[in-house]
Structure formats: structure tokens, C-alpha cells
Design a protein around this motif. Sequence first.
Motif, mmCIF file in Angstrom:
data_model
loop_
_atom_site.group_PDB
_atom_site.id
_atom_site.type_symbol
_atom_site.label_atom_id
_atom_site.label_comp_id
_atom_site.label_asym_id
_atom_site.label_seq_id
_atom_site.Cartn_x
_atom_site.Cartn_y
_atom_site.Cartn_z
ATOM 1 N N ARG A 155 0.847 -1.198 0.000
ATOM 2 C CA ARG A 155 0.000 0.000 0.000
ATOM 3 C C ARG A 155 0.880 1.245 0.000
ATOM 4 N NH1 ARG A 155 -2.969 -1.065 4.507
ATOM 5 N NH2 ARG A 155 -1.429 0.162 5.625
ATOM 6 N N ALA A 156 1.895 1.251 0.884
ATOM 7 C CA ALA A 156 2.820 2.385 0.949
ATOM 8 C C ALA A 156 4.204 1.842 1.278
ATOM 9 C CB ALA A 156 2.374 3.358 2.028
ATOM 10 N N PRO A 157 5.192 2.156 0.469
ATOM 11 C CA PRO A 157 6.538 1.672 0.774
ATOM 12 C C PRO A 157 6.972 2.139 2.159
ATOM 13 C CG PRO A 157 6.485 2.777 -1.373
ATOM 14 C CD PRO A 157 5.164 3.026 -0.721
ATOM 15 N N VAL A 158 7.714 1.300 2.875
ATOM 16 C CA VAL A 158 8.221 1.696 4.192
ATOM 17 C C VAL A 158 9.717 1.458 4.241
ATOM 18 C CG1 VAL A 158 6.188 1.390 5.659
ATOM 19 C CG2 VAL A 158 7.574 -0.584 5.061
ATOM 20 N N THR A 159 10.380 2.230 5.091
ATOM 21 C CA THR A 159 11.822 2.076 5.272
ATOM 22 C C THR A 159 12.093 1.919 6.761
ATOM 23 O OG1 THR A 159 12.220 3.468 3.353
ATOM 24 C CG2 THR A 159 14.065 3.142 4.846
ATOM 25 N N PHE A 160 12.904 0.930 7.112
ATOM 26 C CA PHE A 160 13.274 0.697 8.505
ATOM 27 C C PHE A 160 14.770 0.882 8.662
ATOM 28 C CE2 PHE A 160 9.622 -2.180 7.768
ATOM 29 C CZ PHE A 160 8.748 -1.668 8.720
ATOM 30 N N THR A 161 15.163 1.518 9.772
ATOM 31 C CA THR A 161 16.581 1.566 10.100
ATOM 32 C C THR A 161 16.921 0.308 10.910
ATOM 33 O OG1 THR A 161 16.251 2.651 12.218
ATOM 34 C CG2 THR A 161 16.468 4.087 10.272
ATOM 35 N N TYR A 162 18.197 0.115 11.142
ATOM 36 C CA TYR A 162 18.658 -1.021 11.944
ATOM 37 C C TYR A 162 18.035 -0.951 13.337
ATOM 38 C CZ TYR A 162 22.063 -4.451 13.747
ATOM 39 O OH TYR A 162 22.667 -5.552 14.299
ATOM 40 N N ASP A 163 18.039 0.241 13.876
ATOM 41 C CA ASP A 163 17.453 0.461 15.195
ATOM 42 C C ASP A 163 15.959 0.157 15.228
ATOM 43 O OD1 ASP A 163 19.142 1.337 17.288
ATOM 44 O OD2 ASP A 163 17.607 2.880 17.710
ATOM 45 N N ARG A 201 6.624 -11.459 8.187
ATOM 46 C CA ARG A 201 5.193 -11.129 8.185
ATOM 47 C C ARG A 201 4.916 -9.769 8.831
ATOM 48 N NH1 ARG A 201 2.550 -15.694 11.041
ATOM 49 N NH2 ARG A 201 2.887 -14.544 12.967
ATOM 50 N N ASP A 202 5.570 -9.503 9.961
ATOM 51 C CA ASP A 202 5.350 -8.232 10.653
ATOM 52 C C ASP A 202 5.788 -7.056 9.784
ATOM 53 O OD1 ASP A 202 4.321 -9.593 12.781
ATOM 54 O OD2 ASP A 202 6.137 -9.496 14.004
ATOM 55 N N LEU A 203 6.896 -7.232 9.071
ATOM 56 C CA LEU A 203 7.389 -6.152 8.201
ATOM 57 C C LEU A 203 6.429 -5.945 7.036
ATOM 58 C CD1 LEU A 203 11.194 -7.062 8.063
ATOM 59 C CD2 LEU A 203 10.013 -5.472 9.585
ATOM 60 N N LEU A 204 5.942 -7.045 6.480
ATOM 61 C CA LEU A 204 5.045 -6.946 5.326
ATOM 62 C C LEU A 204 3.725 -6.298 5.734
ATOM 63 C CD1 LEU A 204 5.751 -10.408 3.624
ATOM 64 C CD2 LEU A 204 6.695 -8.168 3.013
ATOM 65 N N GLU A 205 3.254 -6.646 6.933
ATOM 66 C CA GLU A 205 2.014 -6.030 7.421
ATOM 67 C C GLU A 205 2.185 -4.526 7.593
ATOM 68 O OE1 GLU A 205 0.691 -8.133 10.916
ATOM 69 O OE2 GLU A 205 -0.029 -9.822 9.670
ATOM 70 N N ALA A 206 3.348 -4.132 8.090
ATOM 71 C CA ALA A 206 3.606 -2.705 8.293
ATOM 72 C C ALA A 206 3.585 -1.940 6.970
ATOM 73 C CB ALA A 206 4.948 -2.507 8.998
ATOM 74 N N ALA A 207 3.902 -2.627 5.896
ATOM 75 C CA ALA A 207 3.896 -1.976 4.584
ATOM 76 C C ALA A 207 2.536 -2.111 3.899
ATOM 77 C CB ALA A 207 4.998 -2.572 3.702
ATOM 78 N N GLY A 208 1.615 -2.782 4.553
ATOM 79 C CA GLY A 208 0.281 -2.943 3.979
ATOM 80 C C GLY A 208 0.257 -3.867 2.782
ATOM 81 N N VAL A 209 0.895 -5.002 2.927
ATOM 82 C CA VAL A 209 0.883 -5.971 1.833
ATOM 83 C C VAL A 209 -0.482 -6.652 1.792
ATOM 84 C CG1 VAL A 209 1.846 -8.163 1.033
ATOM 85 C CG2 VAL A 209 3.363 -6.326 1.803
ATOM 86 N N GLY A 210 -1.107 -6.623 0.649
ATOM 87 C CA GLY A 210 -2.453 -7.169 0.507
ATOM 88 C C GLY A 210 -2.441 -8.615 0.072
ATOM 89 N N ALA A 211 -3.652 -9.199 0.079
ATOM 90 C CA ALA A 211 -3.795 -10.604 -0.294
ATOM 91 C C ALA A 211 -3.522 -10.805 -1.780
ATOM 92 C CB ALA A 211 -5.195 -11.086 0.057
ATOM 93 N N ASP A 212 -3.471 -9.709 -2.551
ATOM 94 C CA ASP A 212 -3.205 -9.847 -3.981
ATOM 95 C C ASP A 212 -1.705 -9.978 -4.274
ATOM 96 O OD1 ASP A 212 -2.581 -7.259 -3.245
ATOM 97 O OD2 ASP A 212 -3.360 -6.350 -5.090
#
Length: 363
Positions: A75-83, A137-148
Motif C-alpha cells: 500500500r505504501a513503501p516503508v523504510t526501517f533503520t537497523y534500530d 510477516r510483521d514487516l510486510l504487514e507494516a507496509a500494507g501488503v495485501g492478499a493480492d
Amino acid sequence: MTTTDTAVSAAHGVVKPVPDAYMEDTGTGLDFGTRADRMAGHLTPNDRFFVRSHSPTPRIDPDTWSLRIEGDAVRAPVTFTYDDLWHTFPLVSVTRTIECAGNRRVLFGRQHGRRIAGTPWGRGAVSTAEWTGVRLRDLLEAAGVGADAHDVMPVALDECGARRPMPLAKALADDTLLALAMNGEPLPPDHGFPARVVVSGWLGAASIKWVGRIEVSRAPIHVPWNTEDYVLIGPEHPAHGPVLGTPINELPVTSLVELDWPAELRPRPQLIRGRSFAGEQRIASVAYSIDRGPWQEARLTGACEAGAWTRWHFTWSPAPGDHTISVRATDTTGRTQPSHVPWNRLGYLNNQILEHPVRVSAA
Ligand SMILES: Nc1nc2c(c(=O)[nH]1)N[C@H]1C(S)=C(S)[C@@H](COP(=O)(O)O)O[C@H]1N2
Ligand SMILES: [Mo]
């Protein structure tokens, strides 16, 4: 040669020392197996975990590194730092074995009387660690990955830009991790620092090291690692579309005797130890045969879980002379090891029952 000599003098692209005392040099400068006769406990210590890399170990600064999750299925790209990764999500630890699909390739070549391109692995391209990190899974959920979403592809920051997609269902599994630590320490440089994927029970090539980006796509993704490499290619594996054969995902049942090849033993009662691994499945039993005699049960010891190897042993009092030890493991779904593995061009998934050569002498 001393350990230190090996470590500093060898021209290779690996950071950690890889002394002959416990590592098996394949000669590529990048790939080092764990010696079967030097396996320590259930977990492989980080310093002797096998290394398989297609380009030299990159040195990545965790302060400037980040992980981006993007693609047409987020849904929206996300970026995570190491922290962020250490502090935003539950930390999960799993013990998992990583095995290269090309493990035992040299033996496969001998079985078929043909030479095979690719890293000349003996039996050392398999190791086990306790991996700690966050669920993919947690990272993908945070980015709003859909069932498609169809495919999830980690992309690496090493020179070769390693990448290989997995289907959404595998990416969402409880034990598919983005690992930050290995056996209680931050990932060593050679094993993917700052972050690597661990895809339980699948070929090692799925567990991408040095991840910088994860691409999530609505359409199936084709890249060299699932069209022409890490693919079973041969008469029994017809090509379809861009894929030259059958892409490898789950690993078959394999066994390892913790002895040198060939082994030299004394004629006295002794424990013969080993490990069997069944990919995503759990080992149910392990049988052994001496000199092609009747199959007998080995005793399973310690942890026995899906996704990690199971240790076993039996007692043997060998007479002087030349012998063979064969081992055949079976998993809880009934899969076992065949007496022959049909030819495939790149020499993958050699899980045939091996006749381990042993010389017993009093000297
Ligand atoms: N970025 C990157 N990831 C990679 C590789 C690589 O060359 N580059 N090799 C893969 C292969 S083929 C294997 S078998 C495993 C080996 O992991 P290890 O070196 O930690 O044992 O890493 C996989 N991940
Ligand atoms: Mo591999």
C-alpha cells in the motif's frame, strides 16, 4: 600450517578465519564448508558455520543502512533503520538448519561419472544456528501488503545483487524471519550483517544475506536464481516458459555421518554420530547399515523439530579392514532417502544413501 597462517594468507573474499582445522575449502575463495568430523553441538558455532557467497562479503555500516519494502503489492513503501528493526517488532528466535542445494555435489558427480559446474561441495554445506530477528510477516504487514501479493523477493546489497522470490504464503510463515542475530550475537559479516532472511526448510539460496530491499509483487517474479540457477534441469524436469526446469524450494531428507571421508577408525567399540535433516519436515527415524548388511535403528538424541537437523548415534565395534556405513533417514511424512538420485545438470539435491568409506586398522 597453523590456523593463523591459513586465516591471513589465503586470498579469499570471506572475513572470518577459515582454518583447515574445522572448515573445508572448496577452492572458490568464497565457499567454505563445515568439516563433518568437526561439528560441535546441536548448534554450529558462528566461526565454523559454512559460508556460501557469490561475491565477496560486503562491509555494511548499520548506521547508514536501511531496509525498504516496496513494490506494486504494498500500500505504501516503508523504510526501517537497523534500530527500528531491533525495537519495533517482537523478537523471535528459532533454531534452523541452512543447507545449500548443491551440498554433496562432488559425490553426485562421482555417482554419475560426470563433471558438474558449480561449487565443488563435499558434505560441508550444511549448518544450524539459533536465529533471532523479526518475522517477515510483521514487516510486510507494516507496509500494507495485501492478499493480492504473489511473490516476496529480498534483494541483497552484495556485488552480485543476490535475489530470489518466494510465494506470499512462505513469506508469511511463523518461522520466516529477517534475522539480526545468530547464536546470540549480531550476524557476523559473512552471514549477512546487518540483516538476512531465514527461510525455514528451503534451500540455502532462499535465505538472502545482506538484504537492502524487499520487493513485493502482484505478478510472479522471474530472476536467474529461479529460472536457470537453483533449478533442477534434466530429462525429468521439462522447461516451462522462462524456467529451464523445476525450481528448488523445499529440501529433501538428508543425512551426514560425523566422520572424515574416508574415515580412519580403530578396532574398538565406539559411537558413530551423525545428523539428519528433512527440510520443512521432522525426522521420524534413522536407520544404518554396515557393509550393506541389515538396516538397524540409530538412536535419535536431543532436539527433533521441523526445520532443524536431528542428531543420532549408534555403537559400532568394527573389525580391522575396509567397511562402509550407510544411513537412511525418514521423516514423519514418510519421505526417505533414495538409493539413486536421477541426473540433474547442476548437481542439486543429492540426498541418495551414501556408502561412507571407513578403514579400520590397529596401527
Ligand atoms: N546476498 C546473498 N545471499 C545469499 C548468497 C549470496 O551469495 N549472496 N548465497 C546463498 C546461498 S546459495 C546459500 S547456500 C546461503 C548460505 O548461507 P551462509 O553463507 O550463511 O551459510 O546463503 C544464501 N544467501
Ligand atoms: Mo546455496
